[in-house]
Design a protein around this motif. Structure first.
Motif, PDB file in Angstrom:
ATOM      1  N   ILE A 110       0.167  -3.232  -3.152  1.00 22.60           N
ATOM      2  CA  ILE A 110       0.876  -3.376  -4.425  1.00 22.60           C
ATOM      3  C   ILE A 110       0.181  -4.484  -5.212  1.00 22.60           C
ATOM      4  O   ILE A 110       0.039  -5.612  -4.709  1.00 22.60           O
ATOM      5  CB  ILE A 110       2.361  -3.724  -4.219  1.00 22.60           C
ATOM      6  CG1 ILE A 110       3.073  -2.603  -3.438  1.00 22.60           C
ATOM      7  CG2 ILE A 110       3.062  -3.954  -5.553  1.00 22.60           C
ATOM      8  CD1 ILE A 110       4.531  -2.898  -3.135  1.00 22.60           C
ATOM      9  N   CYS A 111      -0.274  -4.160  -6.390  1.00 22.69           N
ATOM     10  CA  CYS A 111      -1.032  -5.111  -7.202  1.00 22.69           C
ATOM     11  C   CYS A 111      -0.251  -6.417  -7.402  1.00 22.69           C
ATOM     12  O   CYS A 111       0.918  -6.403  -7.800  1.00 22.69           O
ATOM     13  CB  CYS A 111      -1.359  -4.484  -8.556  1.00 22.69           C
ATOM     14  SG  CYS A 111      -2.442  -5.493  -9.577  1.00 22.69           S
ATOM     15  N   GLY A 112      -0.901  -7.531  -7.082  1.00 18.77           N
ATOM     16  CA  GLY A 112      -0.286  -8.838  -7.280  1.00 18.77           C
ATOM     17  C   GLY A 112       0.483  -9.355  -6.090  1.00 18.77           C
ATOM     18  O   GLY A 112       0.993 -10.483  -6.125  1.00 18.77           O
ATOM     19  N   LEU A 113       0.580  -8.544  -5.000  1.00 19.36           N
ATOM     20  CA  LEU A 113       1.318  -8.970  -3.807  1.00 19.36           C
ATOM     21  C   LEU A 113       0.411  -8.950  -2.581  1.00 19.36           C
ATOM     22  O   LEU A 113      -0.408  -8.036  -2.425  1.00 19.36           O
ATOM     23  CB  LEU A 113       2.511  -8.047  -3.531  1.00 19.36           C
ATOM     24  CG  LEU A 113       3.718  -8.116  -4.462  1.00 19.36           C
ATOM     25  CD1 LEU A 113       4.769  -7.117  -4.005  1.00 19.36           C
ATOM     26  CD2 LEU A 113       4.303  -9.520  -4.494  1.00 19.36           C
ATOM     27  N   PRO A 114       0.535  -9.931  -1.678  1.00 24.67           N
ATOM     28  CA  PRO A 114      -0.167  -9.847  -0.393  1.00 24.67           C
ATOM     29  C   PRO A 114       0.322  -8.625   0.381  1.00 24.67           C
ATOM     30  O   PRO A 114       1.477  -8.208   0.229  1.00 24.67           O
ATOM     31  CB  PRO A 114       0.240 -11.147   0.316  1.00 24.67           C
ATOM     32  CG  PRO A 114       0.741 -12.045  -0.758  1.00 24.67           C
ATOM     33  CD  PRO A 114       1.335 -11.155  -1.805  1.00 24.67           C
ATOM     34  N   ASP A 115      -0.535  -8.057   1.218  1.00 25.84           N
ATOM     35  CA  ASP A 115      -0.171  -6.824   1.926  1.00 25.84           C
ATOM     36  C   ASP A 115       1.034  -6.998   2.847  1.00 25.84           C
ATOM     37  O   ASP A 115       1.812  -6.058   3.042  1.00 25.84           O
ATOM     38  CB  ASP A 115      -1.371  -6.315   2.733  1.00 25.84           C
ATOM     39  CG  ASP A 115      -2.346  -5.530   1.863  1.00 25.84           C
ATOM     40  OD1 ASP A 115      -2.066  -5.368   0.656  1.00 25.84           O
ATOM     41  OD2 ASP A 115      -3.387  -5.084   2.387  1.00 25.84           O
ATOM     42  N   ASP A 116       1.209  -8.195   3.430  1.00 24.79           N
ATOM     43  CA  ASP A 116       2.351  -8.365   4.324  1.00 24.79           C
ATOM     44  C   ASP A 116       3.676  -8.324   3.558  1.00 24.79           C
ATOM     45  O   ASP A 116       4.687  -7.811   4.052  1.00 24.79           O
ATOM     46  CB  ASP A 116       2.226  -9.661   5.129  1.00 24.79           C
ATOM     47  CG  ASP A 116       2.107 -10.897   4.242  1.00 24.79           C
ATOM     48  OD1 ASP A 116       1.740 -10.746   3.065  1.00 24.79           O
ATOM     49  OD2 ASP A 116       2.371 -12.014   4.741  1.00 24.79           O
ATOM     50  N   ILE A 117       3.662  -8.830   2.319  1.00 23.17           N
ATOM     51  CA  ILE A 117       4.867  -8.753   1.485  1.00 23.17           C
ATOM     52  C   ILE A 117       5.084  -7.313   1.017  1.00 23.17           C
ATOM     53  O   ILE A 117       6.218  -6.825   0.965  1.00 23.17           O
ATOM     54  CB  ILE A 117       4.758  -9.688   0.267  1.00 23.17           C
ATOM     55  CG1 ILE A 117       4.538 -11.125   0.723  1.00 23.17           C
ATOM     56  CG2 ILE A 117       6.009  -9.586  -0.600  1.00 23.17           C
ATOM     57  CD1 ILE A 117       5.641 -11.690   1.595  1.00 23.17           C
ATOM     58  N   ALA A 118       3.982  -6.624   0.694  1.00 26.32           N
ATOM     59  CA  ALA A 118       4.095  -5.219   0.280  1.00 26.32           C
ATOM     60  C   ALA A 118       4.670  -4.370   1.413  1.00 26.32           C
ATOM     61  O   ALA A 118       5.530  -3.508   1.193  1.00 26.32           O
ATOM     62  CB  ALA A 118       2.728  -4.689  -0.139  1.00 26.32           C
ATOM     63  N   LEU A 119       4.211  -4.628   2.638  1.00 27.52           N
ATOM     64  CA  LEU A 119       4.739  -3.897   3.791  1.00 27.52           C
ATOM     65  C   LEU A 119       6.220  -4.200   3.984  1.00 27.52           C
ATOM     66  O   LEU A 119       7.014  -3.297   4.280  1.00 27.52           O
ATOM     67  CB  LEU A 119       3.957  -4.270   5.048  1.00 27.52           C
ATOM     68  CG  LEU A 119       4.428  -3.648   6.366  1.00 27.52           C
ATOM     69  CD1 LEU A 119       4.383  -2.125   6.285  1.00 27.52           C
ATOM     70  CD2 LEU A 119       3.584  -4.151   7.531  1.00 27.52           C
ATOM     71  N   PHE A 120       6.610  -5.465   3.795  1.00 27.39           N
ATOM     72  CA  PHE A 120       8.015  -5.860   3.895  1.00 27.39           C
ATOM     73  C   PHE A 120       8.874  -5.021   2.946  1.00 27.39           C
ATOM     74  O   PHE A 120       9.979  -4.592   3.309  1.00 27.39           O
ATOM     75  CB  PHE A 120       8.146  -7.352   3.553  1.00 27.39           C
ATOM     76  CG  PHE A 120       9.562  -7.856   3.521  1.00 27.39           C
ATOM     77  CD1 PHE A 120      10.152  -8.362   4.669  1.00 27.39           C
ATOM     78  CD2 PHE A 120      10.306  -7.816   2.346  1.00 27.39           C
ATOM     79  CE1 PHE A 120      11.472  -8.824   4.639  1.00 27.39           C
ATOM     80  CE2 PHE A 120      11.619  -8.270   2.315  1.00 27.39           C
ATOM     81  CZ  PHE A 120      12.200  -8.777   3.465  1.00 27.39           C
ATOM     82  N   CYS A 121       8.357  -4.770   1.742  1.00 29.58           N
ATOM     83  CA  CYS A 121       9.109  -3.998   0.740  1.00 29.58           C
ATOM     84  C   CYS A 121       9.084  -2.504   1.038  1.00 29.58           C
ATOM     85  O   CYS A 121      10.133  -1.843   1.060  1.00 29.58           O
ATOM     86  CB  CYS A 121       8.531  -4.253  -0.655  1.00 29.58           C
ATOM     87  SG  CYS A 121       8.615  -5.975  -1.197  1.00 29.58           S
TER      88      CYS A 121
END
Length: 369
Positions: free
Chosen positions: A32-43
């Motif tokens: 997700i543009c603008g987010l680290p991948d670990d936060i994107a995975l969390f979402c």
């Protein structure tokens, strides 16, 4: 929806093309543009399972994520996984078919799974079992072929079919259970009479199987279940002695042993385990749900099911404290043991509409992602 459908077709086409510079750029782009991948995975991991197909249509990277072991493990670790029911059936043309039910959808309805391997469509005596995020179709036979060793695997996250390692022994009409991340194929009809007293274990981590022999195993297995870390198998009632053969297997002992006769005495149908308690659907006279009480060594009547809702022969499967009774035409009765009521001796339940056809239900299993 048409745009999404067209996009899915385009993505499938692109995945068949050699990797281009665009693909390489996408593989290194953030989820997700603008987010680290670990936060994107969390979402993303919190998106309900029924929308995972749409997530896979967003980009190649999202598709790879949703189909990955990382996604499966993350949802499992954080208690985000959702359990769906899969049913192996036989239709009016005598071909096997598979259906899936999302028990939390609204409205609840069974949906057909496409793309079954053509070679197994006419087979009978196949086993059906779930391991991880995959379910397996094993063995079987037909009027034109003897028992075989074929194993087909359906990956529920990818919605794809593949061949797995063959059974060590050709079998049909046999028991199959999953225990300790392995599949156990037990007894049944085999090409050699000596193989009928055997069982195979399949380890998906190595994609290989091993055959074991025990003279106690009998070929005609009617039902099986996993309870307290053991596999239990039950045979048919002897017309001469009224004896019911039954055995239990614990992996640490590597031997099959006789089962308590009191337990076997009430095991007269499909079984399911809920919170460590064994339940059996007795369909001999009406449809009754029975519960095994190990302390008193006795079977207790939980309640009768309405004959207007159930269409025997039925199979049992459980999610949490809910027992699903699935009968002919995939007519489904849901019993919530946590809220179980009893009106005039008949258990209060909800139901899922049956199909327009009268498909026979061979087996039901649950699979969580």
């Amino acid at each position: 929806m048409q745009k999404i459908s067209n996009y899915c077709i385009m993505m499938e086409h692109l995945e068949q093309e050699p990797e281009s510079s665009t693909d390489m750029t996408e593989n290194h782009a953030p989820l997700i543009c603008g987010l680290p991948d670990d936060i994107a995975l969390f979402c993303l991991a919190r998106v309900p399972r029924r929308y995972h197909m749409m997530l896979k249509c967003v980009s190649k990277r999202w598709r790879e994520l949703v189909c990955s072991e990382e996604w499966y493990s993350y949802r499992q670790k954080h208690n985000l996984e959702e359990t769906w029911i899969y049913a192996l059936c036989r239709d009016k043309s005598d071909q096997i078919c598979c259906y899936v039910l999302d028990p939390n959808s609204s409205p609840r309805c069974w949906k057909l799974i496409q793309g079954l391997p053509p070679r197994c469509l006419k087979r009978k005596g196949m086993a059906f079992e779930v391991l991880g995020k995959k379910f397996y179709l094993l063995g079987g036979c037909s009027w034109s072929e003897d028992a075989n060793r074929d194993v087909y695997c359906y990956d529920a996250s990818k919605n794809t079919w593949d061949e797995a390692a063959s059974l060590s022994t050709a079998r049909c009409y046999f028991a199959c259970e999953a225990l300790n991340e392995k599949l156990y194929a037990i007894g049944g009809v085999t090409l050699s009479s000596s193989d009928q007293c055997s069982w195979d274990t399949y380890d998906p981590s190595t994609n290989s199987g091993t055959t074991h022999v025990d003279p106690n195993i009998f070929p005609d297995i009617q039902e099986s279940v996993v309870l307290d870390g053991k596999i239990y198998i039950r045979g048919a009632v002897s017309t001469i002695s009224q004896h019911i053969p039954a055995l239990g297997y614990k992996p640490t002992s590597s031997a099959w042993q006789n089962v308590d006769e009191d337990l076997v005495s009430g095991w007269h149908g499909p079984a399911v385990v809920v919170d460590g308690t064994l339940y059996v659907l007795d369909q001999n006279s009406g449809t009754r749900l029975m519960m095994w009480q190990p302390k008193s060594r006795d079977w207790v009547l939980v309640g009768r099911l309405s004959p207007l809702l159930t269409r025997p022969p039925c199979r049992l499967v459980a999610i949490g404290k809910r027992i699903f009774v699935v009968g002919k035409g995939l007519s489904t009765v849901v019993l919530d043991l946590a809220k179980a009521g009893n009106v005039g001796g008949v258990m209060v339940s909800s139901s899922v509409p049956k199909l327009d056809s009268d498909d026979d239900v061979i087996s039901c299993k649950v699979l969580s992602i």
